[in-house]
Design a protein around this motif. Structure first.
Motif, PDB file in Angstrom:
ATOM      1  N   GLN A 209      -2.122   3.906   7.391  1.00 53.84           N
ATOM      2  CA  GLN A 209      -3.298   3.292   6.794  1.00 53.84           C
ATOM      3  C   GLN A 209      -3.666   4.070   5.534  1.00 53.84           C
ATOM      4  OE1 GLN A 209      -6.295   3.219   9.848  1.00 53.84           O
ATOM      5  NE2 GLN A 209      -5.424   1.433  10.826  1.00 53.84           N
ATOM      6  N   PRO A 210      -2.913   3.828   4.450  1.00 55.68           N
ATOM      7  CA  PRO A 210      -3.183   4.563   3.207  1.00 55.68           C
ATOM      8  C   PRO A 210      -4.645   4.456   2.816  1.00 55.68           C
ATOM      9  CG  PRO A 210      -1.192   3.234   3.021  1.00 55.68           C
ATOM     10  CD  PRO A 210      -1.851   2.838   4.297  1.00 55.68           C
ATOM     11  N   ARG A 211      -5.197   5.566   2.375  1.00 54.86           N
ATOM     12  CA  ARG A 211      -6.634   5.615   2.125  1.00 54.86           C
ATOM     13  C   ARG A 211      -7.040   5.035   0.792  1.00 54.86           C
ATOM     14  NH1 ARG A 211      -7.514  11.805   4.364  1.00 54.86           N
ATOM     15  NH2 ARG A 211      -6.883  11.388   6.504  1.00 54.86           N
ATOM     16  N   SER A 212      -6.189   5.122  -0.182  1.00 54.35           N
ATOM     17  CA  SER A 212      -6.562   4.647  -1.515  1.00 54.35           C
ATOM     18  C   SER A 212      -5.903   3.309  -1.813  1.00 54.35           C
ATOM     19  CB  SER A 212      -6.149   5.664  -2.580  1.00 54.35           C
ATOM     20  OG  SER A 212      -4.742   5.658  -2.732  1.00 54.35           O
ATOM     21  N   PRO A 213      -6.519   2.492  -2.675  1.00 56.93           N
ATOM     22  CA  PRO A 213      -5.886   1.223  -3.069  1.00 56.93           C
ATOM     23  C   PRO A 213      -4.519   1.439  -3.718  1.00 56.93           C
ATOM     24  CG  PRO A 213      -8.198   1.248  -3.698  1.00 56.93           C
ATOM     25  CD  PRO A 213      -7.866   2.642  -3.247  1.00 56.93           C
ATOM     26  N   GLN A 214      -4.386   2.527  -4.489  1.00 55.74           N
ATOM     27  CA  GLN A 214      -3.108   2.805  -5.142  1.00 55.74           C
ATOM     28  C   GLN A 214      -2.010   3.093  -4.112  1.00 55.74           C
ATOM     29  OE1 GLN A 214      -5.995   4.285  -5.827  1.00 55.74           O
ATOM     30  NE2 GLN A 214      -6.508   3.657  -7.936  1.00 55.74           N
ATOM     31  N   ALA A 215      -2.351   3.872  -3.082  1.00 57.84           N
ATOM     32  CA  ALA A 215      -1.369   4.188  -2.047  1.00 57.84           C
ATOM     33  C   ALA A 215      -0.976   2.942  -1.269  1.00 57.84           C
ATOM     34  CB  ALA A 215      -1.932   5.253  -1.103  1.00 57.84           C
ATOM     35  N   ARG A 216      -1.957   2.096  -0.974  1.00 60.11           N
ATOM     36  CA  ARG A 216      -1.651   0.857  -0.258  1.00 60.11           C
ATOM     37  C   ARG A 216      -0.753  -0.040  -1.094  1.00 60.11           C
ATOM     38  NH1 ARG A 216      -7.137   1.328   1.257  1.00 60.11           N
ATOM     39  NH2 ARG A 216      -7.786  -0.150  -0.354  1.00 60.11           N
TER      40      ARG A 216
ATOM     41  N   SER B  78       1.795   1.566 -13.315  1.00 56.25           N
ATOM     42  CA  SER B  78       2.054   1.920 -11.923  1.00 56.25           C
ATOM     43  C   SER B  78       3.444   1.441 -11.539  1.00 56.25           C
ATOM     44  CB  SER B  78       1.001   1.275 -11.007  1.00 56.25           C
ATOM     45  OG  SER B  78       1.355   1.415  -9.641  1.00 56.25           O
ATOM     46  N   ARG B  79       3.984   1.999 -10.454  1.00 59.59           N
ATOM     47  CA  ARG B  79       5.245   1.516  -9.897  1.00 59.59           C
ATOM     48  C   ARG B  79       5.022   0.328  -8.970  1.00 59.59           C
ATOM     49  NH1 ARG B  79       7.713   6.136  -6.670  1.00 59.59           N
ATOM     50  NH2 ARG B  79       9.359   4.612  -6.347  1.00 59.59           N
ATOM     51  N   ALA B  80       3.768  -0.043  -8.732  1.00 54.64           N
ATOM     52  CA  ALA B  80       3.456  -1.103  -7.775  1.00 54.64           C
ATOM     53  C   ALA B  80       3.994  -2.452  -8.242  1.00 54.64           C
ATOM     54  CB  ALA B  80       1.950  -1.185  -7.558  1.00 54.64           C
ATOM     55  N   ALA B  81       4.413  -3.261  -7.272  1.00 55.60           N
ATOM     56  CA  ALA B  81       4.874  -4.628  -7.523  1.00 55.60           C
ATOM     57  C   ALA B  81       4.287  -5.512  -6.434  1.00 55.60           C
ATOM     58  CB  ALA B  81       6.402  -4.699  -7.504  1.00 55.60           C
ATOM     59  N   ARG B  82       3.868  -6.711  -6.809  1.00 50.53           N
ATOM     60  CA  ARG B  82       3.242  -7.569  -5.810  1.00 50.53           C
ATOM     61  C   ARG B  82       3.798  -8.979  -5.878  1.00 50.53           C
ATOM     62  NH1 ARG B  82      -2.403  -6.593  -8.894  1.00 50.53           N
ATOM     63  NH2 ARG B  82      -2.138  -8.022 -10.634  1.00 50.53           N
ATOM     64  N   LEU B  83       3.761  -9.625  -4.742  1.00 51.18           N
ATOM     65  CA  LEU B  83       4.253 -10.982  -4.588  1.00 51.18           C
ATOM     66  C   LEU B  83       3.200 -11.971  -5.089  1.00 51.18           C
ATOM     67  CD1 LEU B  83       6.554 -12.719  -3.252  1.00 51.18           C
ATOM     68  CD2 LEU B  83       5.138 -12.702  -1.196  1.00 51.18           C
ATOM     69  N   THR B  84       3.636 -12.969  -5.850  1.00 50.83           N
ATOM     70  CA  THR B  84       2.712 -13.991  -6.326  1.00 50.83           C
ATOM     71  C   THR B  84       2.716 -15.178  -5.363  1.00 50.83           C
ATOM     72  OG1 THR B  84       4.361 -15.190  -7.638  1.00 50.83           O
ATOM     73  CG2 THR B  84       3.254 -13.317  -8.699  1.00 50.83           C
ATOM     74  N   THR B  85       1.762 -16.062  -5.521  1.00 49.25           N
ATOM     75  CA  THR B  85       1.729 -17.282  -4.711  1.00 49.25           C
ATOM     76  C   THR B  85       2.994 -18.099  -4.928  1.00 49.25           C
ATOM     77  OG1 THR B  85      -0.683 -17.355  -4.800  1.00 49.25           O
ATOM     78  CG2 THR B  85       0.450 -19.406  -4.272  1.00 49.25           C
ATOM     79  N   LEU B  86       3.423 -18.190  -6.203  1.00 49.30           N
ATOM     80  CA  LEU B  86       4.660 -18.895  -6.524  1.00 49.30           C
ATOM     81  C   LEU B  86       5.846 -18.253  -5.821  1.00 49.30           C
ATOM     82  CD1 LEU B  86       6.212 -21.007  -8.205  1.00 49.30           C
ATOM     83  CD2 LEU B  86       6.315 -19.326 -10.055  1.00 49.30           C
ATOM     84  N   GLY B  87       5.902 -16.917  -5.826  1.00 47.85           N
ATOM     85  CA  GLY B  87       6.998 -16.212  -5.182  1.00 47.85           C
ATOM     86  C   GLY B  87       7.009 -16.405  -3.686  1.00 47.85           C
ATOM     87  N   ARG B  88       5.830 -16.408  -3.079  1.00 47.62           N
ATOM     88  CA  ARG B  88       5.740 -16.586  -1.633  1.00 47.62           C
ATOM     89  C   ARG B  88       6.308 -17.948  -1.227  1.00 47.62           C
ATOM     90  NH1 ARG B  88       0.723 -16.048  -1.267  1.00 47.62           N
ATOM     91  NH2 ARG B  88       0.779 -13.775  -1.259  1.00 47.62           N
ATOM     92  N   GLU B  89       5.954 -18.977  -1.990  1.00 48.47           N
ATOM     93  CA  GLU B  89       6.443 -20.315  -1.683  1.00 48.47           C
ATOM     94  C   GLU B  89       7.939 -20.437  -1.973  1.00 48.47           C
ATOM     95  OE1 GLU B  89       4.820 -22.660  -0.097  1.00 48.47           O
ATOM     96  OE2 GLU B  89       3.184 -21.200   0.056  1.00 48.47           O
ATOM     97  N   ALA B  90       8.397 -19.838  -3.077  1.00 52.84           N
ATOM     98  CA  ALA B  90       9.810 -19.926  -3.444  1.00 52.84           C
ATOM     99  C   ALA B  90      10.693 -19.219  -2.423  1.00 52.84           C
ATOM    100  CB  ALA B  90      10.017 -19.319  -4.833  1.00 52.84           C
ATOM    101  N   LEU B  91      10.273 -18.047  -1.959  1.00 47.77           N
ATOM    102  CA  LEU B  91      11.076 -17.309  -0.990  1.00 47.77           C
ATOM    103  C   LEU B  91      11.037 -17.976   0.378  1.00 47.77           C
ATOM    104  CD1 LEU B  91      10.236 -13.650  -2.060  1.00 47.77           C
ATOM    105  CD2 LEU B  91      12.418 -14.844  -2.304  1.00 47.77           C
ATOM    106  N   ARG B  92       9.925 -18.638   0.689  1.00 49.23           N
ATOM    107  CA  ARG B  92       9.880 -19.402   1.943  1.00 49.23           C
ATOM    108  C   ARG B  92      10.890 -20.546   1.888  1.00 49.23           C
ATOM    109  NH1 ARG B  92       4.787 -20.603   2.102  1.00 49.23           N
ATOM    110  NH2 ARG B  92       4.138 -19.079   3.682  1.00 49.23           N
TER     111      ARG B  92
END
Length: 235
Positions: free
Chosen positions: A96-103, A205-219
């Motif tokens: 349970q990472p404490r900071s938003p960056q860690a999460r 940041s090194r962070a990467a996040r899934l978009t709504t478009l990506g979620r549907e495309a990968l599904r």
């Protein structure tokens, strides 16, 4: 004669240098000022440390006019850093990472050009479950005929990918302690998903996040439900 691992180990072992090396794991070139800030160092101290890293072959420098930009010298350096992260003592806040960056970094991140974190594991697991990738010896993945067709349909040319260490490799994820897809195929896949708007990288940041478009495309393309995978778009 055996390789002298003490020299690179000593360079990595300094906390300031280690912090700058980790900041460079996003695969981009950064100026000394940005690396100094990431490591909490003064400009002079950062400059001294970077000079040692360049001399030691862990970092390369590119000059653009009066400015200098630094990046990891090779993919082997990035793999060594990931391996060391896996050997490090577990971080208490991993579950349970404490900071938003860690999460954000645990949810999804760029690992020297390929996708890591929970998102990277989920995509890799789906590719294996579909039979597109098959774990092989020497930390490699074999790409099946069906997998080749899937990647080519996405716009990736496997024949153009060359590496003496293998086109599709297994990289041990330091937060999930499982393997995600690395190598030229992993780098090309992340680059393509970003270009298609399926994955968003986070500036600074090194962070990467899934978009709504990506979620549907990968599904649709992989048959994987990523609704339960963090790393989604910010609301």
């Amino acid at each position: 004669m055996e390789a002298n691992i003490a020299s690179p180990a000593a360079l990595i072992g300094d906390p300031g240098r280690a912090a700058m090396l980790q900041a460079l794991q996003d695969g981009r070139a950064h100026p000394a000022g940005a690396l100094a800030w990431a490591a909490g160092l003064t400009a002079q101290a950062a400059s001294n440390h970077l000079a040692r890293l360049v001399d030691g072959g862990l970092v390369s420098v590119e000059r653009e006019g009066r400015h200098r930009y630094y990046r990891l010298a090779s993919a082997e350096v990035a793999h060594a850093l990931e391996a060391l992260a896996c050997l490090a003592a577990p971080v208490r806040s991993l579950e349970q990472p404490r900071s938003p960056q860690a999460r954000a970094l645990r949810d999804g991140r760029c690992c020297y050009g390929h996708l890591a974190g929970r998102l990277g594991i989920a995509v890799t697991d789906a590719l294996v479950a579909q039979g597109f990738l098959c774990p092989a010896d020497d930390k490699q993945y074999d790409v099946s005929a069906e997998g080749r067709a899937w990647f080519e349909d996405l716009g990736l040319d496997l024949d153009a990918m060359r590496s003496r260490r293998g086109v599709a490799r297994q990289c041990l994820d330091w937060t999930e302690r499982r393997h995600h897809l690395a190598g030229p195929l992993g780098v090309s896949l992340l680059s393509r998903m970003v270009a298609l708007g399926w994955i968003e990288t986070v500036a600074g940041s090194r962070a990467a996040r899934l978009t709504t478009l990506g979620r549907e495309a990968l599904r649709k393309r992989l048959g994987v439900d990523l609704d339960g995978v963090a790393g989604r778009e910010a609301a």
